[in-house]
Every structure is written in structure tokens, then in C-alpha cells.
Scaffold this motif. Structure first.
Motif, short mmCIF file in Angstrom:
data_model
loop_
_atom_site.label_atom_id
_atom_site.label_comp_id
_atom_site.label_asym_id
_atom_site.label_seq_id
_atom_site.Cartn_x
_atom_site.Cartn_y
_atom_site.Cartn_z
N LYS A 63 0.72 -1.17 -0.07
CA LYS A 63 -0.04 0.06 0.05
C LYS A 63 0.82 1.50 -0.04
N THR A 78 2.65 -5.33 1.89
CA THR A 78 1.46 -6.57 2.05
C THR A 78 2.22 -8.10 1.86
N ASP A 82 -3.17 -8.99 -1.67
CA ASP A 82 -4.29 -8.73 -0.76
C ASP A 82 -4.14 -7.21 -0.01
N PRO A 83 -5.05 -6.55 0.30
CA PRO A 83 -4.87 -4.96 0.84
C PRO A 83 -4.38 -4.79 2.21
N TYR A 84 -4.29 -5.86 2.96
CA TYR A 84 -3.69 -6.18 4.21
C TYR A 84 -2.53 -6.82 4.27
N PRO A 85 -1.68 -6.89 5.01
CA PRO A 85 -0.47 -7.49 5.12
C PRO A 85 -0.73 -9.00 5.66
N SER A 86 -0.40 -9.99 4.95
CA SER A 86 -0.48 -11.36 5.27
C SER A 86 0.58 -12.32 5.07
N PRO A 93 -1.62 -12.52 13.08
CA PRO A 93 -1.69 -11.34 12.07
C PRO A 93 -0.18 -10.75 12.05
N THR A 95 2.41 -7.78 11.09
CA THR A 95 2.71 -6.36 10.94
C THR A 95 3.28 -5.82 10.03
N SER A 96 3.12 -4.91 9.16
CA SER A 96 3.70 -4.39 8.10
C SER A 96 4.65 -3.12 8.53
#
Length: 111
Positions: A63, A78, A82-86, A93, A95-96
Motif C-alpha cells: 500500500k 503486504t 491482498d489489501p492487508y499484510p498477510s 496477524p 505487522t507491516s
């Protein structure tokens, strides 16, 4: 007698000032603001972009975030589209951590 008149005059001036302070919110009320300023003024670019590391060592999905106060542009990896870190191999979970991509010189727009 003169002392008594001066005291009454000063008390009258104080009383008028206090009344002016007390009446001001009713005569000229402060506007109610529906939107407060955010603590962090960031613009988050929609979608996921392919980000290049500034040193040229590689690329990663991530992002793009612009700090509107300073003009600095940050990349938050990320790892996937995906629009979130995975991390598909880990169920916890992720952390980016951002890395600097550049800077917009907002101060130059005032010239």
C-alpha cells in the motif's frame, strides 16, 4: 472620600468585565465542529501497488501512504495482492513496517 470613590469605580469596572465575559458565549457562541482534525493526516492510496525498494534490491506488493503534513511517501508491504499484510504460511496477524518511497514538496506550492 476619594479612596472610597476610586474603590467603587474599580469594583464597577471589574463587575462590567465579568458580565462581558459571562455574556459572550450567549451573544457570540463558538461554532460546533462535526469533524475533528485527525492525529495522523495520512492519505492511503486505494488498491495494492507493486513497490520498488529505493535501493533497487527488489519489489513487493504493498500500500502507498502519503503523510499530508510532511509530504513523505511510504510503502507498507503486504506481501500479496491482498489489501492487508498477510503471510499464508502463518495464522498469526502480520505487522507491516513501512519504508520510504519519496517525498512531495508541498512547501513549493506556496511560491
Amino acid at each position: 472620600m476619594r479612596q472610597d470613590g476610586l474603590t467603587k469605580l474599580l469594583l464597577f469596572v471589574i463587575a462590567v468585565a465579568l458580565v462581558a465575559i459571562a455574556v459572550r458565549p450567549y451573544v457570540d457562541p463558538a461554532p460546533a465542529l462535526a469533524q475533528a482534525s485527525s492525529a495522523h493526516a495520512f492519505y492511503i492510496e486505494p488498491g495494492v501497488q507493486m513497490l520498488r525498494y529505493p535501493d533497487g534490491t527488489g519489489q513487493v506488493y504493498g500500500k502507498v501512504v502519503v503523510d499530508l503534513r510532511s509530504g513523505k511517501v511510504w510503502g507498507f508491504p503486504t506481501g500479496t495482492p491482498d489489501p492487508y499484510p498477510s503471510n499464508p504460511l502463518d495464522s498469526k496477524p502480520t505487522t507491516s513496517r513501512p519504508f520510504a518511497l519519496g517525498k512531495f514538496a508541498f512547501e513549493d506550492t506556496e511560491k
